[in-house]
Design a protein around this motif. Structure first.
Motif, short mmCIF file in Angstrom:
data_model
loop_
_atom_site.label_atom_id
_atom_site.label_comp_id
_atom_site.label_asym_id
_atom_site.label_seq_id
_atom_site.Cartn_x
_atom_site.Cartn_y
_atom_site.Cartn_z
N GLU A 436 0.86 -1.18 0.00
CA GLU A 436 0.00 0.00 0.00
C GLU A 436 0.90 1.24 0.00
OE1 GLU A 436 -3.20 -0.04 -0.23
OE2 GLU A 436 -3.72 -2.13 0.27
N THR A 437 0.79 2.04 -1.05
CA THR A 437 1.69 3.18 -1.22
C THR A 437 0.91 4.48 -1.21
OG1 THR A 437 3.20 1.81 -2.53
CG2 THR A 437 3.46 4.19 -2.73
N GLU A 438 1.37 5.42 -0.40
CA GLU A 438 0.75 6.74 -0.33
C GLU A 438 1.75 7.79 -0.81
OE1 GLU A 438 -0.75 7.51 3.56
OE2 GLU A 438 -2.57 6.31 3.22
N VAL A 439 1.28 8.63 -1.73
CA VAL A 439 2.11 9.71 -2.28
C VAL A 439 1.50 11.04 -1.83
CG1 VAL A 439 3.12 10.72 -4.34
CG2 VAL A 439 2.63 8.26 -4.29
N SER A 440 2.23 11.75 -1.00
CA SER A 440 1.77 13.05 -0.51
C SER A 440 2.07 14.11 -1.56
CB SER A 440 2.47 13.39 0.81
OG SER A 440 2.10 14.68 1.25
N LEU A 441 1.04 14.74 -2.09
CA LEU A 441 1.18 15.73 -3.16
C LEU A 441 1.19 17.12 -2.52
CD1 LEU A 441 -1.41 14.20 -5.65
CD2 LEU A 441 1.03 13.69 -5.45
N GLN A 442 2.38 17.69 -2.36
CA GLN A 442 2.53 18.94 -1.61
C GLN A 442 2.80 20.10 -2.56
OE1 GLN A 442 5.41 18.43 1.53
NE2 GLN A 442 4.36 16.65 2.39
N GLY A 443 1.96 21.13 -2.45
CA GLY A 443 2.13 22.33 -3.26
C GLY A 443 1.48 22.27 -4.62
N PHE A 444 0.78 21.19 -4.92
CA PHE A 444 0.18 21.03 -6.24
C PHE A 444 -1.30 21.38 -6.27
CE2 PHE A 444 3.82 18.07 -6.54
CZ PHE A 444 4.40 18.55 -7.70
N GLY A 445 -1.93 21.55 -5.14
CA GLY A 445 -3.36 21.81 -5.13
C GLY A 445 -4.13 20.51 -5.35
N ASN A 446 -5.39 20.66 -5.74
CA ASN A 446 -6.24 19.49 -5.95
C ASN A 446 -5.87 18.76 -7.24
OD1 ASN A 446 -7.76 19.98 -3.61
ND2 ASN A 446 -9.04 21.46 -4.71
N GLY A 447 -6.15 17.48 -7.25
CA GLY A 447 -5.87 16.68 -8.43
C GLY A 447 -6.89 15.57 -8.62
#
Length: 503
Positions: A436-447
């Motif tokens: 189970e892999t989680e990628v924290s998307l920081q500074g990109f806003g919503n996706g």
């Protein structure tokens, strides 16, 4: 089992040079003849080039193709491949103990490149030849007219010059198997003199000098240092080559070869910096990784052919690796490495493109199809363009012969600002567990997830064939989601995935 990744908009590695998704074609085996060129094929165009192969290449959007070798170039006379076909000589190729009709030369290759939408990257012979032949070839290809060699090109049917910018100064000259093999000092001096002469013609050329044929060479990495000390002020790239094999049928160790690749690049990048400092230079030299692929499946058959071919056959089936699902994972790992090293690797060429250790296979008079490794190459080439992200990855790992801690989850990330996407390429190297892999998307806003492709198979040795071309192919993924700025995706054991996020 879990893994975490941090992707921050402001933490980047480099703009990826599109040419890192280049390819290579050599006059070897059936790469040219029965590969791209088969005038009797039902799909052949007016120049004899196979249309079915051209389509598969166009779909890959290959930015550059290196030609005509490879070992072949070290005894190649480029003049043999120009002029009327009926007047071209058949020559013996010492590198592969075959013959070449020269039915395809620079004119035919250039036309094919236009057809498939790619640029030429030409190699000059610094094995059996030298400065004079290199400058003549350059003049033939790039001078507008009014000189002996450019007028000969015009006479041979091409009025406008091709203006080829990328030129390789020989091939694998550190290898004793090479016609005209030289030590580092000999080659460095010859390459420097050749580069000087070529730059006298055009200072804007991009010149690639030979680095080590592989990181196990006894001269590595001194070869890079010595050659660059001779050539640093005259070249733009140093070439590296590496092939990947699972000879002991140990998949975890095989997939760990990506760590060896990373160390190879890191070492040569450090050597470049050392020479730059010694030279007090303001110039930058980068890496052209212009031969890479999995290569071992066909070795036994190749030895039998070369040892017992009874002469000098024309375009026999050589180096025809049939790739399996396991190789999909390896190729995905290699491409991830190039993305993460995009600050120093600016050109790379999968070796080769058709039939010879290639993502595309053909039958004479029959079909062309995508091998298993076609797909990770396709996904990276089409969607891996933009800026490479400096990801922070935290994954459990394992020990291999190549590294003490090889992470199970290998991931690269690309931010394409032009189309507003984030594209992630992920490989799970674990033999039996999903991660189970989680990628924290920081500074990109919503996706929003706009594409999710998965490659898995119950049989690591499964292959694609002419009759079953989709045995190993991507399928739409399920379950990936974005919530609270975090991308969650499940990676099955031994799997390759691409996840695309629209920002």
């Amino acid at each position: 089992m879990k893994a975490s990744v941090v992707a921050h908009k402001d933490y980047t590695i480099s703009k990826i040079d599109d040419r890192v998704y280049g390819a290579f074609l050599e006059h070897l085996g059936r790469a040219i003849y029965e590969g791209i060129y088969e005038p009797d094929h039902p799909t052949a165009d007016k120049d004899g080039m196979r249309g079915d192969v051209a389509k598969l290449v166009r779909d890959l959007n290959v930015p550059v193709v290196r030609y005509p070798g490879g070992n072949f170039v070290s005894a190649y006379n480029w003049e043999d491949g120009v002029g009327p076909r009926e007047d071209r000589p058949t020559r013996l190729d010492l590198a592969w103990h075959t013959s070449d009709s020269n039915a395809v030369g620079v004119h035919e290759f250039a036309e094919w490149c236009t057809t498939v939408g790619t640029e030429m990257m030409l190699a000059v012979n610094l094995g059996s030849r030298g400065v004079d032949d290199a400058r003549n070839f350059l003049e033939y290809v790039n001078h507008p007219g009014g000189s002996y060699w450019s007028d000969l090109r015009i006479k041979n049917g091409r009025k406008e010059p091709w203006n080829v910018k990328m030129w390789c100064l020989g091939n694998e000259m550190d290898g004793p198997w090479q016609v005209g093999h030289k030590d580092a000092d000999e080659y460095g001096k010859l390459a420097a003199n050749t580069a000087r002469a070529m730059r006298m013609f055009d200072r804007s050329l991009e010149l690639i000098v030979c680095g080590s044929s592989n990181s196990d060479m006894p001269s590595y990495p001194d070869w890079e240092r010595i050659v660059l000390e001779h050539t640093y002020d005259h070249v733009d790239h140093i070439s590296l080559h590496m092939y990947f094999a699972n000879r002991d049928d140990n998949t975890p160790n095989y997939l760990g070869l990506a760590e060896k690749l990373d160390t190879y690049i890191e070492t040569v990048a450090a050597t470049i910096k050392q020479v730059k400092a010694k030279k007090k230079s303001k110039r930058d030299v980068f890496i052209s990784f212009d031969e890479w692929n999995v290569w071992y499946h066909s070795n036994k058959k190749d030895r039998e052919i070369l040892d017992g071919n009874g002469g000098w056959p024309h375009a026999p089936g050589l180096l025809e690796d049939v790739y399996n699902f396991e190789d999909v994972l390896m190729v995905g790992l290699i491409l991830n490495t190039f993305i993460r090293r995009s600050d120093v690797v600016k050109i790379a060429c999968i070796a080769q493109l058709v039939n010879v250790i290639a993502p595309i296979m053909t039958e004479k008079g029959g079909p062309a199809w995508a091998q298993t490794i076609y797909y990770p190459y396709f996904f990276a080439s089409i969607f891996g363009r933009g800026t490479a992200l400096q990801l922070q990855t935290n994954s459990p790992g394992y020990e291999t012969n190549h590294a003490k801690d090889t992470p199970f989850v290998d991931v690269s990330g690309v931010h394409n600002e032009e189309d507003g996407t984030l594209n992630f390429f992920l490989v799970n190297r674990h033999t039996s567990e999903s991660i189970e892999t989680e990628v924290s998307l920081q500074g990109f806003g919503n996706g929003t997830i706009i594409d999710h492709q998965v490659m898995t198979h119950t049989n690591l040795k499964a292959v694609n064939t002419a009759k079953n071309q989709q045995e190993v192919a991507p399928r739409k993924g399920e379950g990936a989601a974005i919530a609270n700025g975090t991308l969650s995706v499940k990676l099955p054991p031994y799997s390759y995935q691409m996840v695309r996020v629209k920002l």
